[in-house]
Design an enzyme around this catalytic site. Sequence first.
Site, mmCIF file in Angstrom:
data_model
loop_
_atom_site.group_PDB
_atom_site.id
_atom_site.type_symbol
_atom_site.label_atom_id
_atom_site.label_comp_id
_atom_site.label_asym_id
_atom_site.label_seq_id
_atom_site.Cartn_x
_atom_site.Cartn_y
_atom_site.Cartn_z
ATOM 1 N N CYS A 165 32.478 41.452 31.576
ATOM 2 C CA CYS A 165 33.788 41.980 31.178
ATOM 3 C C CYS A 165 34.872 40.934 31.457
ATOM 4 C CB CYS A 165 34.106 43.241 31.955
ATOM 5 S SG CYS A 165 33.003 44.612 31.599
ATOM 6 N N CYS A 223 36.667 40.512 34.887
ATOM 7 C CA CYS A 223 35.805 40.196 36.033
ATOM 8 C C CYS A 223 34.995 38.928 35.812
ATOM 9 C CB CYS A 223 34.854 41.360 36.303
ATOM 10 S SG CYS A 223 35.697 42.914 36.629
ATOM 11 N N CYS A 266 26.118 44.106 38.868
ATOM 12 C CA CYS A 266 26.873 45.263 38.367
ATOM 13 C C CYS A 266 26.217 46.577 38.711
ATOM 14 C CB CYS A 266 27.057 45.148 36.869
ATOM 15 S SG CYS A 266 25.519 44.923 35.975
ATOM 16 N N CYS A 286 33.933 51.177 39.030
ATOM 17 C CA CYS A 286 34.195 50.863 37.616
ATOM 18 C C CYS A 286 32.881 50.555 36.898
ATOM 19 C CB CYS A 286 35.180 49.703 37.531
ATOM 20 S SG CYS A 286 35.748 49.330 35.849
ATOM 21 N N CYS A 287 32.026 49.721 37.507
ATOM 22 C CA CYS A 287 30.723 49.407 36.899
ATOM 23 C C CYS A 287 29.850 50.655 36.807
ATOM 24 C CB CYS A 287 29.989 48.341 37.710
ATOM 25 S SG CYS A 287 30.507 46.641 37.382
HETATM 26 S S1 SF4 Z 1 32.441 44.203 35.133
HETATM 27 FE FE1 SF4 Z 1 34.537 44.687 35.821
HETATM 28 S S2 SF4 Z 1 35.576 45.698 34.082
HETATM 29 FE FE2 SF4 Z 1 33.344 45.655 33.648
HETATM 30 S S3 SF4 Z 1 32.622 47.639 34.291
HETATM 31 FE FE3 SF4 Z 1 32.338 46.236 36.045
HETATM 32 S S4 SF4 Z 1 34.226 46.307 37.304
HETATM 33 FE FE4 SF4 Z 1 34.636 47.321 35.297
#
Ligand code: SF4
Length: 227
Positions: A197, A200, A223, A114-115
């Site tokens: 985010c 998280c 991240c 996701c990151c």
């Molecule tokens: S911090 Fe969480 S929601 Fe944001 S990009 Fe990374 S995994 Fe995705």
Amino acid sequence: MTNLEALAVKAGDDLDGAEPMDILRWAVEQFGSSWCVASSMADAVLPHLASRALPGVDVIFLDTGYHFAETIGTRDAVAATMPVTVRTITPAQTVAQQDAQYGPRLFERDPDQCCALRKVAPLESALTPYRAWASGLRRDEAITRRTVRVVEWDAKRGMVKLNPIAAWTQEDVDAYVAANGVLVNPLMYDGYGSVGCAPCTRRILEGESARAGRWAGTSKIECGLHT
Ligand code: SF4
């Protein structure tokens, strides 16, 4: 070693212990306006410092689609009131498109992916026009950041990375904020030690480190933007 890499390595030694403004003025001497600041909008300390060295400096904000409303509000306030040029960068896919391709709540199942999709890849392309970028990394934030240099070579991106406030503590940041009336994300006064985010990030508990609220309950602590 390229000339740019050698420059970064030498400056990392020469400027170790220098004041943040001296590091940022060095960046202006070396790169003119071909450098930028990346900001999470936890506060506007680095954009404030950078705008003193280079009025109108580009400030990159990665809008992952998962931010707290307070963070978007801080971004908007920075853009409206400070002599900086805020560039909001979005991922290739909206959250809905990502959900359709990878399934919902990817941040729970594979936060690294996701990151990578929502932060690392967008930053990668946003930094392409520049020769250097500056981050607000501090050595006191996490064990992974203890050895951060004030100027270093970003081998992954082939550019110089500036960490002008690497040696600052939270007390230094607080003192700069108070002395200069710098904008701070309201979440930082509401129990959050670090702002990322919403899915998280949680508030920190008494005695926890500033970044303990990021990806809490998992082994993830960065991240991928700075590794
Ligand atoms: S911090 Fe969480 S929601 Fe944001 S990009 Fe990374 S995994 Fe995705």
